[in-house]
Write a protein that holds these residues in place. Structure first.
Motif, PDB file in Angstrom:
ATOM      1  N   SER A  11      -3.888  12.005   2.176  1.00 33.36           N
ATOM      2  CA  SER A  11      -5.111  11.264   2.493  1.00 33.36           C
ATOM      3  C   SER A  11      -5.419  10.207   1.436  1.00 33.36           C
ATOM      4  N   GLN A  12      -4.561  10.057   0.432  1.00 33.05           N
ATOM      5  CA  GLN A  12      -4.786   9.089  -0.634  1.00 33.05           C
ATOM      6  C   GLN A  12      -4.061   7.785  -0.353  1.00 33.05           C
ATOM      7  N   SER A  13      -4.692   6.693  -0.753  1.00 31.05           N
ATOM      8  CA  SER A  13      -4.128   5.362  -0.553  1.00 31.05           C
ATOM      9  C   SER A  13      -4.279   4.560  -1.840  1.00 31.05           C
ATOM     10  N   GLN A  14      -3.211   3.888  -2.256  1.00 25.43           N
ATOM     11  CA  GLN A  14      -3.260   3.012  -3.424  1.00 25.43           C
ATOM     12  C   GLN A  14      -2.766   1.631  -3.007  1.00 25.43           C
ATOM     13  N   HIS A  15      -3.421   0.607  -3.519  1.00 24.06           N
ATOM     14  CA  HIS A  15      -3.051  -0.768  -3.203  1.00 24.06           C
ATOM     15  C   HIS A  15      -2.392  -1.415  -4.420  1.00 24.06           C
TER      16      HIS A  15
ATOM     17  N   GLN B  13       0.837  -1.186   0.000  1.00 21.89           N
ATOM     18  CA  GLN B  13       0.000   0.000   0.000  1.00 21.89           C
ATOM     19  C   GLN B  13       0.877   1.243   0.000  1.00 21.89           C
TER      20      GLN B  13
ATOM     21  N   LEU C 255       0.708   5.261   0.757  1.00 19.78           N
ATOM     22  CA  LEU C 255      -0.070   6.310   1.409  1.00 19.78           C
ATOM     23  C   LEU C 255       0.608   7.643   1.132  1.00 19.78           C
TER      24      LEU C 255
END
Length: 166
Positions: free
Chosen positions: A97-101, A92, A94
């Motif tokens: 406030s953005q999160s990508q998996h 992940q 971070l």
């Protein structure tokens, strides 16, 4: 004589039990990590010779182990730029406030920097252990002084990674 033999056998049994108990206390229980999690911090510089070239320099803190860990990047003032977290199930990214998996740490590092980075091998390199990473050549000659450099020449683009530990 028989009493002396019995005392000797008892003493050897006691020493063996103590040695086994000490060895058991030092060995990890089944399912536990073989090495304790590590933490390193310092400055990291990365140059990817893509078109156009990409360059990144930041403070960092690396925690954990190759299969489960975190890598945080900071500005010179200590503001968090990005955090990478990974387990055997995925990774992940971070940023604010953005999160990508991502399916893997390699996929995440390639998306973030333009090149797949050998983060798993980095744990060994920071300990002065020369571990092969496909296409990478690590210079561990100054790890004891807190400096590490590694370069990737294959596949392209070429990448230069430098680390200076605090």
């Amino acid at each position: 004589m028989q009493r002396r033999v019995c005392l000797s056998v008892a003493a050897l049994s006691l020493l063996n039990a103590c040695a086994f108990s000490r060895r058991s206390a030092l060995m990890p229980a089944p399912g536990q990590a073989e090495t304790p999690p590590q933490t390193w911090s310092g400055r990291l510089s990365l140059v990817v010779q893509s078109q156009p070239p990409q360059q990144m320099s930041a403070g960092f803190e690396l925690q954990g182990m190759p299969k489960n860990g975190q890598l945080h990047f900071f500005t010179p003032l200590g503001t968090n730029l990005a955090s990478l977290q990974w387990t055997t199930q995925g990774a992940q990214l971070l940023q604010g406030s953005q999160s990508q998996h991502f399916e893997s740490l390699n996929a995440l590092s390639e998306q973030l920097t333009g090149a797949s980075l050998p983060i798993a091998e980095l744990f060994d390199w920071l300990q002065g252990i020369h571990t092969q990473a496909l296409g990478w050549e690590a210079d561990l000659s100054q790890v004891s002084e807190g400096t590490l450099s590694a370069k990737r020449t294959n596949p392209m683009p070429a990448v230069l990674l430098r680390i200076k530990l605090d």
